[in-house]
Design a protein around this motif. Structure first.
Motif, mmCIF file in Angstrom:
data_model
loop_
_atom_site.group_PDB
_atom_site.id
_atom_site.type_symbol
_atom_site.label_atom_id
_atom_site.label_comp_id
_atom_site.label_asym_id
_atom_site.label_seq_id
_atom_site.Cartn_x
_atom_site.Cartn_y
_atom_site.Cartn_z
ATOM 1 N N UNK A 382 35.889 39.910 38.431
ATOM 2 C CA UNK A 382 35.931 39.381 39.792
ATOM 3 C C UNK A 382 37.351 39.470 40.335
ATOM 4 N N UNK A 383 37.487 39.775 41.617
ATOM 5 C CA UNK A 383 38.778 39.772 42.302
ATOM 6 C C UNK A 383 38.923 38.431 43.011
ATOM 7 N N UNK A 384 39.843 37.618 42.527
ATOM 8 C CA UNK A 384 40.017 36.266 43.044
ATOM 9 C C UNK A 384 41.484 36.066 43.407
ATOM 10 N N UNK A 385 41.732 35.778 44.678
ATOM 11 C CA UNK A 385 43.099 35.535 45.130
ATOM 12 C C UNK A 385 44.019 36.714 44.909
ATOM 13 N N UNK A 386 43.492 37.915 44.999
ATOM 14 C CA UNK A 386 44.299 39.109 44.840
ATOM 15 C C UNK A 386 44.537 39.520 43.402
ATOM 16 N N UNK A 387 43.937 38.794 42.453
ATOM 17 C CA UNK A 387 44.090 39.146 41.050
ATOM 18 C C UNK A 387 42.716 39.446 40.446
ATOM 19 N N UNK A 388 42.699 40.389 39.512
ATOM 20 C CA UNK A 388 41.461 40.720 38.824
ATOM 21 C C UNK A 388 41.295 39.784 37.618
ATOM 22 N N UNK A 389 40.148 39.102 37.591
ATOM 23 C CA UNK A 389 39.839 38.189 36.488
ATOM 24 C C UNK A 389 38.684 38.794 35.694
ATOM 25 N N UNK A 390 38.932 39.009 34.392
ATOM 26 C CA UNK A 390 37.920 39.582 33.515
ATOM 27 C C UNK A 390 37.570 38.548 32.451
ATOM 28 N N UNK A 391 36.278 38.242 32.314
ATOM 29 C CA UNK A 391 35.811 37.231 31.355
ATOM 30 C C UNK A 391 34.689 37.845 30.533
ATOM 31 N N UNK A 392 34.773 37.716 29.197
ATOM 32 C CA UNK A 392 33.671 38.243 28.399
ATOM 33 C C UNK A 392 34.031 38.443 26.949
ATOM 34 N N UNK A 393 33.347 39.408 26.312
ATOM 35 C CA UNK A 393 33.578 39.714 24.900
ATOM 36 C C UNK A 393 34.970 40.316 24.708
ATOM 37 N N UNK A 394 35.467 40.240 23.461
ATOM 38 C CA UNK A 394 36.819 40.702 23.182
ATOM 39 C C UNK A 394 36.997 42.182 23.539
ATOM 40 N N UNK A 395 36.067 43.026 23.105
ATOM 41 C CA UNK A 395 36.225 44.462 23.358
ATOM 42 C C UNK A 395 36.221 44.762 24.851
#
Length: 633
Positions: A382-395
């Motif tokens: 997700x792009x939130x506040x101009x930053x890319x946030x990635x959430x999930x598995x380690x790989x």
């Protein structure tokens, strides 16, 4: 008065018998006493013939007819001229059937409660107003009106801004629940004091409440194991009674003595005690949010020696909760959690709701994303506040943040990794919490005689063994497929076996176990359809309560049977010496039947539940808060 008339019509044979008795009194007062003997005798023999036909039909289906004693007593008293005693035996026989039916109706009152309050109509929103339609005509997507104090007809989501719903009949929550627009509403909930609108997400047939009603209907239609329980005593009791009557006749040389013994040998305690007790036990179960589908299940519960549990959703809550936030500098814990919760607003993963709830509980502000995309089974970007946030598995996270490193986790925990702006930001740990009363439930089962416990789960061995160690379960089989669970249960030597589960994958093993118990708090699943008993509230203590109800029911049924048998035998021996005339004996036997019914009605369990509740309060006073936790901080 209306009630008396209704009962007289329902039990018309009893009414007719009493009417014949009144006719006899009138004839005797009119000086036609000779006619009384013929009227009473003819009626008694007609009833005996009617009962004999039913008895023969039962025998043709493999069911031994205990009514042979009553029929023999009627014929014997008529033949020896004790026509008043014959009519009293008829009244006892027909009255016993009526009392059994009345007691059953009384015992099934709680069992029928869900059926009687099932919604039949819904108020469909149409142009310019509302239209009342049968509940089975509601379709997914229909907008419905629920008036004040009405039952929600189908599952759906709330359209109105606010609602207050009583969900006690569905989830066991005693306090009304506040709902906001978009929240799920369950069929069977009772609306508060304001009319609200909702949108149907299920048809009536697939809604939670209707599925529960179907389970209740199945339980109501089942029969208690009367024949199996009574058969243990029916043949010896019949043989003993006939033998004693014959010996009394032979020793005394008086055929009247045969009739005097048999009028006290009518088998109403065997015929009445078992069904009243078992239906009372099923009623008690329903009152405690446990639907027992047949009386035979109560017998199996009473004799159970082994309890097997699924893990997820059964011994644990089945909903992983945030246990720890591990930020990686320069990020702090609140910043990391807020970013994750903001991104998880666009995810359908089971952990999303947990992270969002944890962030709101900490008072963190969630932000909308300018764009968001979920990668199935991997995570969300997700792009939130101009930053890319990635959430999930380690790989998955490592593909967006090469500096990501794995974090250590304890058994029973899982880690969700996070990257923010292309940098590794840390990890969030979650764990499925052990039910707070799981350990005490296992202890209570052991005290009730279910001394062998086992866990079967498809989860990893380390996680399964961690949970089992916290509960004292020594037999664990992890990484099981449904077929593996069935094979494990089939191989258990200590039987009967109780299997407790909640998921679709548990359906085969629930059906294969001696007693399958489904945790069906959120409605009927394949598990509850395959199970022999369903716990309607999200409380594992219902398993121990079900075993206790089974033991109490069988104990009360046997006590009631033995009460009737012992009293009857004592009276028969006295009658064999000629101290109890046939007419007096028939009247005394009515009192024995009444005592048997009252004894069996104890299985409804009001006082038993009160004592159990008192024990629970005393036990809870000594248990520290939070005991039984899985240890996830």
């Amino acid at each position: 008065m209306r009630r008396i008339v209704r009962l007289a019509r329902r039990y018309w044979v009893v009414t007719l018998t009493l009417g014949i008795g009144v006719v006899g009194i009138v004839l005797a007062l009119a000086g036609a006493g000779w006619l009384v003997q013929w009227v009473f005798s003819a009626y008694a023999l007609a009833v005996a013939l009617w009962q004999a036909v039913g008895m023969v039909r039962a025998m043709m289906h493999g069911r031994f007819g205990l009514d042979i004693l009553a029929i023999t007593a009627i014929v014997a008293t008529v033949l020896v001229g004790e026509f008043v005693a014959a009519l009293i035996v008829v009244l006892m026989l027909t009255g016993g059937d009526a009392l059994e039916d009345y007691a059953n109706r009384r015992a099934k009152r709680e069992l029928d409660a869900l059926l009687t309050r099932a919604p039949q109509f819904a108020h469909l929103v149409v142009d310019g107003g509302y239209q009342e339609v049968p509940i089975d005509q509601v379709r997914v997507g229909d907008a419905l009106l629920v008036r004040p104090s009405e039952i929600v007809p189908v599952d759906g989501v709330l359209l109105s801004a606010h609602a207050e719903l009583d969900q006690s009949s569905i989830t066991g929550e005693s306090i009304p629940v506040d709902k906001a627009a978009g929240d799920e509403v369950l069929s069977g909930s009772v609306n508060g004091q304001e009319a609200v609108e909702m949108r149907a997400t299920s048809t009536a047939a697939s809604s939670q409440y209707q599925q529960i009603v179907a389970l209740v209907a199945q339980a109501a239609e089942s029969k208690a194991p009367v024949v199996r329980l009574a058969d243990r005593y029916a043949v010896p009791f019949t043989v003993f009674s006939l033998a004693l009557a014959a010996v009394a006749w032979w020793v005394s040389g008086d055929s009247v003595r045969f009739a005097e013994v048999l009028v006290l040998a009518t088998p109403c305690p065997l015929l009445i005690a078992a069904p009243v007790a078992f239906i009372g036990g099923m009623s008690r179960g329903a009152r405690n949010s446990i639907i027992v589908k047949s009386g035979g299940v109560l017998e199996q519960l009473a004799e159970a020696r082994t309890a097997v549990f699924d893990k997820t959703g059964t011994l644990t809550y089945g909903a992983p909760e945030l246990s720890e936030v591990r930020p990686e500098p320069p990020f702090d814990a609140d910043e990391l959690l807020a970013a994750v919760a903001s991104a998880e607003q666009y995810s359908s993963h089971v952990l999303a709701a947990s992270f969002i709830r944890a962030a709101r509980d900490r008072g963190l502000t969630l932000h909308e994303a300018s764009s968001a995309q979920e990668a199935a089974t991997n995570g969300v970007v997700a792009d939130i506040g101009g930053r890319q946030v990635v959430v999930g598995k380690f790989a998955f996270v490592a593909e967006h943040a090469p500096d990501a490193v794995r974090t250590s986790i304890a058994p029973g925990e899982l880690a969700v990794y996070v990257a923010i702006g292309g940098r590794y930001a840390g990890a969030l740990l979650a764990s499925d919490r052990l039910r707070a009363n799981a350990a005490s439930t296992l202890q209570e089962l052991s005290a009730l005689g279910v001394t062998n416990t086992m866990m079967l789960t498809g989860d990893a061995r380390e996680t399964a063994e961690h949970i089992a160690a916290g509960l004292g379960i020594t037999r664990v089989r992890a990484e099981c497929l449904p077929a593996d669970k069935v094979a494990e249960v089939a191989g258990i030597a200590e039987r009967p076996v109780i299997m407790v589960g909640d998921g679709v994958n548990d359906a085969p093993v629930l059906a294969a176990a001696d007693v399958g118990i489904a945790m069906g708090a959120k409605g009927a699943t394949a598990a509850s359809e395959s199970a022999d008993a369903v716990i309607l509230v999200d409380d594992i203590h219902g398993v121990a309560r079900a075993v206790r109800i089974g033991k109490d029911t069988v104990r009360i049924a046997l006590q009631s049977i033995w009460l009737g048998i012992i009293v009857s035998v004592v009276l028969m021996v006295i009658a064999a010496f000629g101290f109890i005339p046939a007419t007096a004996g028939a009247l005394i036997q009515e009192l024995v039947d009444l005592a048997t019914i009252l004894a069996a009605l104890r299985a409804i369990g009001g006082r038993l539940d009160a004592r159990e509740g008192a024990r629970g309060v005393d036990a809870a006073a000594g248990v520290p808060a939070g005991s039984g936790s899985s240890g996830a901080g």
